[in-house]
Design an enzyme around this catalytic site. Structure first.
Site, mmCIF file in Angstrom:
data_model
loop_
_atom_site.group_PDB
_atom_site.id
_atom_site.type_symbol
_atom_site.label_atom_id
_atom_site.label_comp_id
_atom_site.label_asym_id
_atom_site.label_seq_id
_atom_site.Cartn_x
_atom_site.Cartn_y
_atom_site.Cartn_z
ATOM 1 N N LEU A 179 35.079 67.559 64.318
ATOM 2 C CA LEU A 179 34.511 68.878 64.063
ATOM 3 C C LEU A 179 32.987 68.786 64.042
ATOM 4 C CD1 LEU A 179 35.560 71.590 61.554
ATOM 5 C CD2 LEU A 179 33.229 70.723 61.488
ATOM 6 N N TYR A 219 37.018 76.129 71.340
ATOM 7 C CA TYR A 219 36.548 75.277 70.247
ATOM 8 C C TYR A 219 37.687 74.486 69.616
ATOM 9 C CZ TYR A 219 34.372 74.099 65.732
ATOM 10 O OH TYR A 219 33.895 73.439 64.628
ATOM 11 N N GLU A 237 31.483 68.495 67.525
ATOM 12 C CA GLU A 237 31.446 69.764 68.250
ATOM 13 C C GLU A 237 30.389 70.702 67.687
ATOM 14 O OE1 GLU A 237 32.851 70.263 71.034
ATOM 15 O OE2 GLU A 237 33.910 68.359 70.929
ATOM 16 N N GLU A 238 30.089 70.571 66.411
ATOM 17 C CA GLU A 238 29.081 71.429 65.800
ATOM 18 C C GLU A 238 27.659 70.978 66.151
ATOM 19 O OE1 GLU A 238 29.314 74.245 64.154
ATOM 20 O OE2 GLU A 238 31.498 74.278 64.347
ATOM 21 N N SER A 239 27.355 69.711 65.956
ATOM 22 C CA SER A 239 25.967 69.271 66.037
ATOM 23 C C SER A 239 25.740 68.018 66.871
ATOM 24 C CB SER A 239 25.444 68.993 64.625
ATOM 25 O OG SER A 239 26.118 67.862 64.069
#
Length: 222
Positions: free
Chosen positions: A69, A204, A72-74
């Site tokens: 997660l 996502y 995928e975010e940062s």
């Protein structure tokens, strides 16, 4: 025309002439596909692995899923900032970050941002606590982490109304989330939050799960 522009134009002409004379033997460099670059990154050491291992048990996830997660975010960059204002490892919006204890001086500190993200995930888990299956609960939490829970709840209501499961993500609630882009469903009486562009959220959830599998494979091969 200024001297710099003249020189630039002459250099361009020289390059074109050389390409013609050599029959374009020197092929252009082919950019490595984004997915291949990600694969290369995900086969190395995982930054902040110790933090992922420390905090993942608080939400009942494997550390690899939490790391996925976060990727995928940062892309595991604690200084990451999005155009919408999300910041840090877990890409929390300012209002959400402050709600879970962050301030201007701590927003981009890796552990502080991760800890706040964990609290937000726990909040989402409570929001979907009626979904008892842990894998499905995780799917709904991932979708809500990306889109917020409001449109996900609308999709659940549509799924229930039109004969698909509001407790299963793929091909069920996910399907009805996609229908929220169409006025005939966005204006349905059970929909409370209106139309929604589902493309990013649908992708996502799949991306996080794909990244999770890559991290697992990387771990198993070391």
């Amino acid at each position: 025309m200024c001297k710099t522009k003249v020189i630039s134009l002459l250099l361009s002409l020289v390059v074109l002439l050389c390409s013609f004379l050599w029959g374009f033997r020197n092929l252009p460099v082919v950019e490595e596909p984004e997915e291949d670059r990600e694969e290369e990154v995900l086969t190395g050491n995982i930054p902040f692995e110790s933090l992922f291992r420390q905090y993942a048990p608080e939400i009942g996830w494997s550390w690899e899923m939490l790391a996925a997660l976060c990727w995928e975010e940062s892309h595991w960059n604690p200084q990451a900032a999005s155009a919408s204002g999300a910041r840090g490892l877990m890409q929390l919006m300012p209002v959400t970050g402050r709600r879970f204890g962050l301030n201007d001086s701590t927003f981009c500190l890796p552990e502080d941002n991760l800890r706040a993200g964990i609290q937000y995930i726990r909040h989402l888990q409570r929001t979907f606590s009626f979904i008892a299956d842990s894998a499905e609960n995780q799917h709904f939490v991932l979708a809500s982490y990306n889109a917020g829970p409001a449109h996900i709840m609308d999709a659940r209501r549509l799924a229930k109304r039109y004969g698909r499961s509001p407790y299963i993500w793929f091909d069920n609630t996910e399907y009805w989330l996609q229908q929220l882009q169409y006025p005939e469903f966005a204006e349905d009486s059970v929909v409370l939050y209106g139309s929604f562009n589902p493309i990013e959220t649908v992708s996502y959830v799949k991306k996080v799960k794909r990244t999770y599998k890559r991290i697992i494979n990387n771990t198993n091969n070391h």
